[in-house]
Write a protein that holds these residues in place. Sequence first.
Motif, mmCIF file in Angstrom:
data_model
loop_
_atom_site.group_PDB
_atom_site.id
_atom_site.type_symbol
_atom_site.label_atom_id
_atom_site.label_comp_id
_atom_site.label_asym_id
_atom_site.label_seq_id
_atom_site.Cartn_x
_atom_site.Cartn_y
_atom_site.Cartn_z
ATOM 1 N N SER A 93 -30.732 52.868 9.429
ATOM 2 C CA SER A 93 -30.892 53.975 8.642
ATOM 3 C C SER A 93 -30.807 53.688 7.196
ATOM 4 C CB SER A 93 -29.944 55.024 9.016
ATOM 5 O OG SER A 93 -28.570 54.814 8.592
ATOM 6 N N GLY A 94 -30.306 52.408 6.721
ATOM 7 C CA GLY A 94 -29.925 51.836 5.425
ATOM 8 C C GLY A 94 -28.437 52.028 4.948
ATOM 9 N N ASN A 95 -27.577 52.009 5.713
ATOM 10 C CA ASN A 95 -26.314 52.725 5.337
ATOM 11 C C ASN A 95 -25.136 51.714 5.935
ATOM 12 O OD1 ASN A 95 -27.029 55.165 4.299
ATOM 13 N ND2 ASN A 95 -27.165 56.022 6.113
ATOM 14 N N ARG A 181 -31.145 49.136 -5.502
ATOM 15 C CA ARG A 181 -30.557 49.875 -4.409
ATOM 16 C C ARG A 181 -31.474 50.058 -3.041
ATOM 17 N NH1 ARG A 181 -25.958 52.336 -4.679
ATOM 18 N NH2 ARG A 181 -24.859 52.469 -6.740
ATOM 19 N N LEU A 182 -32.869 50.283 -3.440
ATOM 20 C CA LEU A 182 -33.899 50.164 -2.340
ATOM 21 C C LEU A 182 -33.783 48.805 -1.705
ATOM 22 C CD1 LEU A 182 -36.049 51.428 -0.880
ATOM 23 C CD2 LEU A 182 -37.809 51.141 -2.718
ATOM 24 N N GLY A 183 -33.811 47.653 -2.352
ATOM 25 C CA GLY A 183 -34.033 46.352 -1.636
ATOM 26 C C GLY A 183 -32.776 46.169 -0.917
ATOM 27 N N ILE A 184 -31.684 46.536 -1.380
ATOM 28 C CA ILE A 184 -30.588 46.283 -0.561
ATOM 29 C C ILE A 184 -30.530 47.167 0.616
ATOM 30 C CG2 ILE A 184 -28.024 46.679 -0.456
ATOM 31 C CD1 ILE A 184 -27.695 46.057 -3.147
ATOM 32 N N LYS A 185 -31.023 48.203 0.724
ATOM 33 C CA LYS A 185 -31.258 49.074 1.969
ATOM 34 C C LYS A 185 -32.279 48.293 2.704
ATOM 35 C CE LYS A 185 -30.036 53.704 0.080
ATOM 36 N NZ LYS A 185 -28.928 53.928 1.212
ATOM 37 N N VAL A 186 -33.337 48.033 2.305
ATOM 38 C CA VAL A 186 -34.403 47.404 3.151
ATOM 39 C C VAL A 186 -33.548 45.966 3.873
ATOM 40 C CG1 VAL A 186 -36.415 45.940 3.001
ATOM 41 C CG2 VAL A 186 -36.360 47.793 1.995
ATOM 42 N N THR A 188 -30.439 45.547 4.485
ATOM 43 C CA THR A 188 -29.627 46.240 5.417
ATOM 44 C C THR A 188 -30.353 46.562 6.690
ATOM 45 O OG1 THR A 188 -28.059 46.908 3.587
ATOM 46 C CG2 THR A 188 -27.681 47.985 6.063
ATOM 47 N N ARG A 189 -31.514 47.272 6.475
ATOM 48 C CA ARG A 189 -32.116 47.590 7.608
ATOM 49 C C ARG A 189 -32.522 46.453 8.648
ATOM 50 N NH1 ARG A 189 -34.012 51.789 4.255
ATOM 51 N NH2 ARG A 189 -33.735 53.977 5.131
ATOM 52 N N MET A 190 -33.158 45.366 7.996
ATOM 53 C CA MET A 190 -33.414 44.107 8.544
ATOM 54 C C MET A 190 -32.185 43.392 9.266
ATOM 55 S SD MET A 190 -35.679 42.358 5.600
ATOM 56 C CE MET A 190 -35.891 40.745 6.499
#
Length: 213
Positions: A93-95, A181-186, A188-190
């Motif tokens: 979920s990106g968290n 922040r969006l790239g880091i969330k991506v 994290t999802r990977m």
Amino acid sequence: MIEYLKYFILIYGGLFAITNPIGAVPVFLSVTRDLGWKERREIATKTAITVVITLLVFALIGQWIFKFFGSSIDAFAIAGGILLFRMAMEMLSGNISTVKISREETEEFSGEAVTLEEVAIIPLAIPLLSGPGAITTVMLYTARSHQIFEKALIVASIVAVGLTSWLILYFSSKIQERLGRLGIKVMTRMMGLILASMAMQMIINGIRGAFGL
């Protein structure tokens, strides 16, 4: 030699996905937002050293923990797989997984005056990077390894993860600038997707061993 290299990559990749130092960048910047570059470097160094020491200790004493509590490796694998799968679902979920650190803990350490040692050890090293998932994984890897060289590769993987974590935290500002922040969330999802597959395999192996399948 190739087999040992594959084994090292397998362990290192798994530990990197579990510790997820890239996902820890926003937390690191949050708890060190009022500190200068030298203080951040010092915290990054102490955090990486603590991560390595923590994982090495549990890797070395893992088999005695199993014996002390009368738990089998297969039972621990099933329980550990369930824990990792929960972490993976939150990472997808990106968290940052709440198994590692909650939002309240992050706000507590970013809002209070604490020493560098406190910030580096808690919450950054423990439980953000070397949390229950990483500890469980190194214990299982060590318990299932039977050759000295395999155990040495586990130690090398832990040290490599510690070094990688230090580099990522050291350059955390630049990483956040580049990825956002969006790239880091991506990312994290990977890592969450990789972790989910590891968790399922861990559960499958545990069930097979427990029931002799």
